[in-house]
Design a protein around this motif. Structure first.
Motif, PDB file in Angstrom:
ATOM      1  N   LYS A   1       0.864  -1.186   0.000  1.00  0.00           N
ATOM      2  CA  LYS A   1       0.000   0.000   0.000  1.00  0.00           C
ATOM      3  C   LYS A   1       0.893   1.227   0.000  1.00  0.00           C
ATOM      4  O   LYS A   1       1.760   1.361   0.856  1.00  0.00           O
ATOM      5  N   MET A   2       0.662   2.079  -1.018  1.00  0.00           N
ATOM      6  CA  MET A   2       1.467   3.284  -1.178  1.00  0.00           C
ATOM      7  C   MET A   2       0.603   4.525  -1.162  1.00  0.00           C
ATOM      8  O   MET A   2      -0.492   4.519  -1.714  1.00  0.00           O
ATOM      9  N   ALA A   3       1.138   5.569  -0.554  1.00  0.00           N
ATOM     10  CA  ALA A   3       0.469   6.872  -0.568  1.00  0.00           C
ATOM     11  C   ALA A   3       0.689   7.516  -1.937  1.00  0.00           C
ATOM     12  O   ALA A   3       1.558   7.101  -2.701  1.00  0.00           O
TER      13      ALA A   3
ATOM     14  N   LYS B   1      10.785   2.583   1.633  1.00  0.00           N
ATOM     15  CA  LYS B   1      10.237   3.760   2.309  1.00  0.00           C
ATOM     16  C   LYS B   1       9.414   4.676   1.396  1.00  0.00           C
ATOM     17  O   LYS B   1       8.289   4.996   1.678  1.00  0.00           O
ATOM     18  N   SER B   2      10.007   5.094   0.285  1.00  0.00           N
ATOM     19  CA  SER B   2       9.317   6.042  -0.583  1.00  0.00           C
ATOM     20  C   SER B   2       9.776   5.893  -2.025  1.00  0.00           C
ATOM     21  O   SER B   2      10.927   5.568  -2.287  1.00  0.00           O
TER      22      SER B   2
ATOM     23  N   LYS C   1      -1.766   2.297  -5.652  1.00  0.00           N
ATOM     24  CA  LYS C   1      -2.341   2.569  -4.328  1.00  0.00           C
ATOM     25  C   LYS C   1      -2.332   1.290  -3.493  1.00  0.00           C
ATOM     26  O   LYS C   1      -1.952   1.295  -2.324  1.00  0.00           O
TER      27      LYS C   1
ATOM     28  N   ASN D   1       3.510   2.511   2.759  1.00  0.00           N
ATOM     29  CA  ASN D   1       2.874   2.478   4.070  1.00  0.00           C
ATOM     30  C   ASN D   1       2.769   1.073   4.658  1.00  0.00           C
ATOM     31  O   ASN D   1       2.864   0.909   5.863  1.00  0.00           O
ATOM     32  N   GLU D   2       2.526   0.097   3.793  1.00  0.00           N
ATOM     33  CA  GLU D   2       2.302  -1.262   4.276  1.00  0.00           C
ATOM     34  C   GLU D   2       2.810  -2.280   3.276  1.00  0.00           C
ATOM     35  O   GLU D   2       2.792  -2.036   2.076  1.00  0.00           O
TER      36      GLU D   2
ATOM     37  N   THR E   1       5.041   7.176  -0.740  1.00  0.00           N
ATOM     38  CA  THR E   1       5.439   6.598   0.549  1.00  0.00           C
ATOM     39  C   THR E   1       4.893   5.175   0.666  1.00  0.00           C
ATOM     40  O   THR E   1       3.703   4.949   0.440  1.00  0.00           O
TER      41      THR E   1
ATOM     42  N   LEU F   1       9.386  -2.649   2.705  1.00  0.00           N
ATOM     43  CA  LEU F   1       9.236  -1.534   3.650  1.00  0.00           C
ATOM     44  C   LEU F   1      10.496  -0.671   3.687  1.00  0.00           C
ATOM     45  O   LEU F   1      10.431   0.530   3.923  1.00  0.00           O
TER      46      LEU F   1
END
Length: 106
Positions: A44-46, A77-78, A95, A52-53, A50, A74
């Motif tokens: 899951k990405m912002a 990170k981004s 997403k 996120n999960e 980022t 993980l």
């Protein structure tokens, strides 16, 4: 290469390559890892890239291998390059992205 050297738009294939490269550079191969192992993970990405999960949805059957894969994801990170894809591509593909992590295939 610096970020400003990047072209204004990144094709989805390029974004996938960047993500894969970063995941693999973070991956610490566990001793239990064997050829042919794979684990399915939902990332899951912002919108800003980022991470996120990272959730295992189909285990390899080896906890150390599964953990090494989620840790590698993980650890990215981004993905700042995410800002260069359209909202539509982000919503459809990034997403919530299911990936199969199988670094020792073949």
């Amino acid at each position: 290469a610096k970020a400003q050297d990047a072209p204004k738009a990144v094709a989805q294939e390029n974004l996938d390559e960047i993500l894969t490269r970063r995941i693999m550079s973070n991956w610490q191969k566990p001793e239990s890892a064997k050829k042919g192992m794979s684990v399915d993970i939902v990332i899951k990405m912002a919108r800003d890239g980022t991470v996120n999960e990272a959730t295992v949805v189909k285990s390899s059957g080896d906890k150390a291998f599964d953990t090494s894969a989620t840790d590698a994801i993980l650890g990215v990170k981004s993905l700042p390059e995410m800002s260069q894809v359209s909202d539509k591509i982000y919503e459809e593909l990034y997403k919530e992205r299911r990936v199969s992590f199988a670094p020792l295939a073949g």
